[in-house]
Design an enzyme around this catalytic site. Structure first.
Site, PDB file in Angstrom:
ATOM      1  N   LYS A 133       0.844  -1.194   0.000  1.00 25.95           N
ATOM      2  CA  LYS A 133       0.000   0.000   0.000  1.00 25.95           C
ATOM      3  C   LYS A 133       0.874   1.236   0.000  1.00 25.95           C
ATOM      4  O   LYS A 133       1.868   1.296   0.723  1.00 25.95           O
ATOM      5  CB  LYS A 133      -0.889   0.024   1.234  1.00 25.95           C
ATOM      6  CG  LYS A 133      -1.825   1.213   1.222  1.00 25.95           C
ATOM      7  CD  LYS A 133      -2.158   1.728   2.587  1.00 25.95           C
ATOM      8  CE  LYS A 133      -1.030   2.505   3.204  1.00 25.95           C
ATOM      9  NZ  LYS A 133      -1.439   3.298   4.384  1.00 25.95           N
ATOM     10  N   GLU A 174      -3.149   4.611  -2.852  1.00 26.74           N
ATOM     11  CA  GLU A 174      -3.983   5.365  -1.910  1.00 26.74           C
ATOM     12  C   GLU A 174      -3.841   6.870  -2.098  1.00 26.74           C
ATOM     13  O   GLU A 174      -3.012   7.507  -1.444  1.00 26.74           O
ATOM     14  CB  GLU A 174      -3.607   4.991  -0.463  1.00 26.74           C
ATOM     15  CG  GLU A 174      -4.476   5.694   0.571  1.00 26.74           C
ATOM     16  CD  GLU A 174      -4.019   5.466   2.011  1.00 26.74           C
ATOM     17  OE1 GLU A 174      -2.914   4.931   2.218  1.00 26.74           O
ATOM     18  OE2 GLU A 174      -4.774   5.832   2.915  1.00 26.74           O
ATOM     19  N   LYS A 216      -7.236   2.513  -2.660  1.00 25.06           N
ATOM     20  CA  LYS A 216      -7.660   2.902  -1.314  1.00 25.06           C
ATOM     21  C   LYS A 216      -8.031   4.366  -1.401  1.00 25.06           C
ATOM     22  O   LYS A 216      -7.176   5.223  -1.677  1.00 25.06           O
ATOM     23  CB  LYS A 216      -6.528   2.666  -0.324  1.00 25.06           C
ATOM     24  CG  LYS A 216      -6.862   3.101   1.091  1.00 25.06           C
ATOM     25  CD  LYS A 216      -6.026   2.369   2.114  1.00 25.06           C
ATOM     26  CE  LYS A 216      -6.264   2.934   3.498  1.00 25.06           C
ATOM     27  NZ  LYS A 216      -5.705   2.087   4.548  1.00 25.06           N
TER      28      LYS A 216
HETATM   29  P1  13P Z   1      -7.410   5.693   8.719  1.00 22.66           P
HETATM   30  O1  13P Z   1      -8.508   4.686   8.472  1.00 22.66           O
HETATM   31  O2  13P Z   1      -7.144   5.921  10.183  1.00 22.66           O
HETATM   32  O3  13P Z   1      -7.590   6.948   7.943  1.00 22.66           O
HETATM   33  O4  13P Z   1      -6.052   5.052   8.205  1.00 22.66           O
HETATM   34  C1  13P Z   1      -6.001   4.468   6.971  1.00 22.66           C
HETATM   35  C2  13P Z   1      -4.626   4.342   6.504  1.00 22.66           C
HETATM   36  O5  13P Z   1      -4.338   4.613   5.385  1.00 22.66           O
HETATM   37  C3  13P Z   1      -3.578   3.819   7.363  1.00 22.66           C
HETATM   38  O6  13P Z   1      -2.700   3.147   6.513  1.00 22.66           O
END
Ligand code: 13P
Length: 339
Positions: A133, A174, A216
């Site tokens: 990720k 993400e 994401k």
């Molecule tokens: P949150 O759900 O707290 O925003 O965190 C997601 C995230 O990307 C952690 O890797």
């Protein structure tokens, strides 16, 4: 397993991902802020609590770990990666080494950690890691995000995705549009659309296999300081609208970050999207805070509190698993969580 099979398993019906990739310095700082005692085994104890929660695999398909966690051993001397695999979940990794400020920008950032990444990804794959990720964070302000930051981040995300696939690891890209700010939901929609469109252009140029990639994403929300807060149905409608415009149907699934939303809203929004729309991709969760906020408060770094914290984690995972099917109801939240 092929990249597509990994991606499909991560968004299997009724399941989502648990993000546990808060690095140990940030974790220790959070404990201090919460008034929870910090000691040298706190990070390992917390990771072990999360990963070994009984029956978590009923609702959680994979766990995003830090590099440190991929190398940690539990109190019995067993590797945490092995524990995750034995419990029927896929270990994932965030190979990122923190955000750096883009030179010449107004404080905008890009993730660091590309140096040696090809070798590290090969090492992770040999350890049994199935997915990666990589996060890009965009703050909405009067002049941000800039074209510069959006392009720079899209290219880095795409490079990491391509390198991951080369190693047999399914990437999760993400691009997070952050909640903090006084912006309206309309502005969040515009920024999200721009960021997603550039991210997919870069994935195309980097020859990334979309069938073996997950996104994401952040939801389309009113800024946390905006006086006019959109309701649950509007958030669901606007989020689905922007995804339909910019995320190809070849992507097996989109998993959300919680981004500072309350536990309730993170679940209610996800449920509304799945209950009310016919979608070409799976929509599920990849939450950190919205799964772990309550368990952490219950735990307080005390061994005797582990079962209560694990029960609270399982409850949130179950609620979000139901929301990924559009089957969650508010009444289910009121069901007692057995300590
Ligand atoms: P949150 O759900 O707290 O925003 O965190 C997601 C995230 O990307 C952690 O890797």
């Amino acid at each position: 397993m092929s990249l597509n099979e990994i991606a499909d398993q991560l968004v299997a019906a009724g399941k989502g991902i648990m993000a546990a990739d808060r690095p140990s310095p940030a974790f220790n700082q959070l404990l201090e802020e919460e008034g929870i005692p910090v000691d040298e085994s706190a990070y390992r104890n917390w990771s072990e609590l999360l990963f070994k929660t009984p029956n978590l695999n009923e609702y959680v398909s994979g766990i995003i770990m830090t590099d440190e966690q991929t190398r940690l051993r539990d109190s019995n001397g067993d590797s945490l990666i092995e524990q995750v695999i034995q419990r029927g979940m896929i270990p994932g990794v965030s190979p990122f080494k923190g955000m750096v400020v883009l030179a010449g920008s107004e404080g905008e950032t890009v993730g660091s950690g590309l140096d040696g990444l090809r070798e590290r990804l090969a090492e992770y794959a040999a350890m049994g890691v199935g997915f990666s990720k990589w996060r890009a964070a965009f703050q909405i302000g009067p002049r941000t995000p800039s074209y510069y930051a959006i392009e720079a981040n899209a290219y880095v995300m795409a490079q990491v995705a391509a390198l991951s696939q080369e190693a047999g690891i399914a990437p999760i890209v993400e691009p997070e549009v952050m909640l903090v700010g006084d912006h309206t939901i309309e502005r969040c929609f515009q920024v999200t659309e721009w960021v997603l469109s550039r991210a997919f252009e870069a994935l195309y140029l980097h020859r990334v296999d979309l069938e073996g990639t997950l996104v994401k994403a952040s939801m389309v929300l009113s800024g946390s300081e905006c006086a006019r807060q959109a309701d649950v149905d509007t958030v669901a409608e606007q989020t689905v609208k922007v995804f339909r415009r910019q995320i190809p149907a070849a992507i097996p699934g989109i998993v959300f970050l919680s981004g500072g939303q309350s536990d309730f809203h993170a679940t209610a929004h996800l449920n509304a999207m799945n209950a009310n729309f016919d979608l070409p991709w799976k929509l599920s969760f990849s939450y950190a805070r919205a799964l772990q906020r309550e368990p952490m408060a219950l735990w307080g770094n005390r061994a005797e509190n582990v079962p209560a914290a694990q029960a609270a984690l399982l409850h949130r995972a179950k609620m979000n698993g139901l929301a990924s099917l559009g089957l969650w109801t508010e009444a289910l939240e009121r069901e007692a969580v057995a300590p």
